[in-house]
Each structure stands twice: as structure tokens, then as C-alpha cells.
Scaffold this motif. Structure first.
Motif, PDB file in Angstrom:
ATOM      1  N   GLU A   1      -9.868  91.774  41.445  1.00 28.63           N
ATOM      2  CA  GLU A   1     -10.925  92.494  40.439  1.00 28.63           C
ATOM      3  C   GLU A   1     -12.253  91.702  40.425  1.00 28.63           C
ATOM      4  OE1 GLU A   1     -10.160  95.055  38.404  1.00 28.63           O
ATOM      5  OE2 GLU A   1      -8.376  95.463  39.391  1.00 28.63           O
ATOM      6  N   PHE A   2     -13.245  92.223  40.062  1.00 23.56           N
ATOM      7  CA  PHE A   2     -14.509  91.499  39.985  1.00 23.56           C
ATOM      8  C   PHE A   2     -14.665  91.036  38.551  1.00 23.56           C
ATOM      9  CE2 PHE A   2     -19.207  91.553  39.634  1.00 23.56           C
ATOM     10  CZ  PHE A   2     -19.546  90.530  40.457  1.00 23.56           C
ATOM     11  N   GLU A   3     -15.103  90.073  38.552  1.00 19.53           N
ATOM     12  CA  GLU A   3     -15.316  89.333  37.113  1.00 19.53           C
ATOM     13  C   GLU A   3     -16.061  90.208  36.259  1.00 19.53           C
ATOM     14  OE1 GLU A   3     -17.595  85.569  36.994  1.00 19.53           O
ATOM     15  OE2 GLU A   3     -18.954  86.310  38.451  1.00 19.53           O
ATOM     16  N   LYS A   4     -15.506  90.383  34.988  1.00 21.66           N
ATOM     17  CA  LYS A   4     -16.328  91.368  34.036  1.00 21.66           C
ATOM     18  C   LYS A   4     -17.426  91.011  33.478  1.00 21.66           C
ATOM     19  CE  LYS A   4     -12.534  94.029  34.054  1.00 21.66           C
ATOM     20  NZ  LYS A   4     -12.985  95.250  34.929  1.00 21.66           N
ATOM     21  N   ASN A   5     -18.051  89.596  33.031  1.00 22.70           N
ATOM     22  CA  ASN A   5     -19.098  89.340  32.653  1.00 22.70           C
ATOM     23  C   ASN A   5     -19.861  88.570  33.728  1.00 22.70           C
ATOM     24  OD1 ASN A   5     -18.386  90.133  30.162  1.00 22.70           O
ATOM     25  ND2 ASN A   5     -17.204  88.352  29.660  1.00 22.70           N
ATOM     26  N   SER A   6     -20.111  89.325  34.740  1.00 25.84           N
ATOM     27  CA  SER A   6     -21.060  88.905  35.779  1.00 25.84           C
ATOM     28  C   SER A   6     -22.586  89.295  35.439  1.00 25.84           C
ATOM     29  CB  SER A   6     -20.422  89.515  37.140  1.00 25.84           C
ATOM     30  OG  SER A   6     -21.483  89.178  38.102  1.00 25.84           O
ATOM     31  N   ALA A   7     -23.593  88.441  36.125  1.00 25.81           N
ATOM     32  CA  ALA A   7     -24.884  88.989  36.301  1.00 25.81           C
ATOM     33  C   ALA A   7     -25.217  90.245  36.885  1.00 25.81           C
ATOM     34  CB  ALA A   7     -25.652  87.844  36.737  1.00 25.81           C
ATOM     35  N   LEU A   8     -24.294  90.603  37.907  1.00 31.48           N
ATOM     36  CA  LEU A   8     -24.590  91.643  38.659  1.00 31.48           C
ATOM     37  C   LEU A   8     -23.893  93.006  37.697  1.00 31.48           C
ATOM     38  CD1 LEU A   8     -25.065  92.980  41.429  1.00 31.48           C
ATOM     39  CD2 LEU A   8     -22.517  92.479  41.983  1.00 31.48           C
ATOM     40  N   LYS A   9     -24.563  93.701  37.551  1.00 38.22           N
ATOM     41  CA  LYS A   9     -24.203  95.051  36.931  1.00 38.22           C
ATOM     42  C   LYS A   9     -23.309  96.032  37.810  1.00 38.22           C
ATOM     43  CE  LYS A   9     -26.192  94.030  33.040  1.00 38.22           C
ATOM     44  NZ  LYS A   9     -25.255  93.077  32.378  1.00 38.22           N
ATOM     45  N   THR A  10     -22.089  96.618  37.546  1.00 36.19           N
ATOM     46  CA  THR A  10     -21.247  97.384  38.504  1.00 36.19           C
ATOM     47  C   THR A  10     -21.654  98.722  37.970  1.00 36.19           C
ATOM     48  OG1 THR A  10     -19.538  96.889  37.064  1.00 36.19           O
ATOM     49  CG2 THR A  10     -19.953  95.553  38.941  1.00 36.19           C
TER      50      THR A  10
END
Length: 134
Positions: free
Chosen positions: A78-87
Motif C-alpha cells: 500500500e502507498f503511504e496515506k499522508n504522502s506529499a504525492l496526491k493520489t
């Protein structure tokens, strides 16, 4: 405690070459390194989406069920939830896909009716220019 691996933005960005390539789809990270040579669209298409959210590009193309069945075997985590990258969420990507399908359908209608109208016009011209049999 969860068994799911959490992939950070730094880890996603570190794996962006032909030797090790991660792709982010629907908030999940996949290792597509071994699939690069087999991709029908060529490896450049996948490499262009490296280090970013490829969900919209993946959905816009309209991948087959067979392509989607390959994804679980390539899942890293899973991709980290609070990332700087908007998913992009799955719902947003599917909505965009529906809009593009509607545009394609409208364009298809034009390509269907326009030749028929031209053909009918040609027959009308021929009929009136050569004289109608009385």
C-alpha cells in the motif's frame, strides 16, 4: 499489527529505472520491472509514469481484465496515506474514464453519420443533375 507493507514516496521514487520500476495504481504500489519487455504499448509508456500516480493513465487506456489479473502478482504494498504525492482514487479515475468514453462515443457517431450524409448528398446531386426520369 498489519502484514501489509507500506511503501513511502521516497521508496517509490527510488525505483524508477528499467532495472527496478515501481508504479502507483489505485493507492497501491506494483513492481512492474519484469513486465516492461512484455508490455504491449512498450516500456516507454510505463517509464513515463514512474514516480507518480499512474491511475488515471492506466484507466484512460482501458486495460483488459487479463491485464488487471496480472496486478496482484506484482503488488509490493500500500502507498503511504499522508504522502506529499496526491493520489487518484479509483472512483475519480473511473469517472474520468466514463467521460472520455462518452466523448469517443460522440465522435464515433459523427464518423458514422457524416459519410452516410455525404453519400445521400452525392445520390441527390446525381439524380437532379442528370434529370429525373418522368
Amino acid at each position: 499489527m498489519s502484514d501489509k507493507k507500506i511503501v513511502t514516496l521516497d521508496e517509490l521514487r527510488a525505483n524508477n529505472t528499467k532495472d527496478s520500476l515501481y508504479v502507483l495504481l489505485h493507492e497501491k504500489v506494483y513492481d512492474v520491472t519484469k513486465f516492461l519487455d512484455e508490455h504491449p504499448g512498450g516500456d516507454e509508456v510505463i517509464l513515463a509514469e514512474a514516480s507518480q500516480d499512474a491511475t488515471e493513465a492506466f484507466e484512460d487506456v482501458g486495460h483488459s481484465d487479463e491485464a488487471r489479473e496480472l496486478l496482484p502478482g506484482m503488488l509490493v504494498g500500500e502507498f503511504e496515506k499522508n504522502s506529499a504525492l496526491k493520489t487518484t482514487t479509483g472512483a475519480a479515475a473511473l469517472q474520468g474514464n466514463r467521460v472520455s468514453n462518452a466523448v469517443v462515443e460522440q465522435g464515433s457517431n459523427v464518423f458514422y453519420w457524416a459519410p452516410l450524409a455525404l453519400l445521400a448528398g452525392w445520390f441527390a446531386y446525381r439524380f437532379y443533375s442528370t434529370g429525373a426520369p418522368y
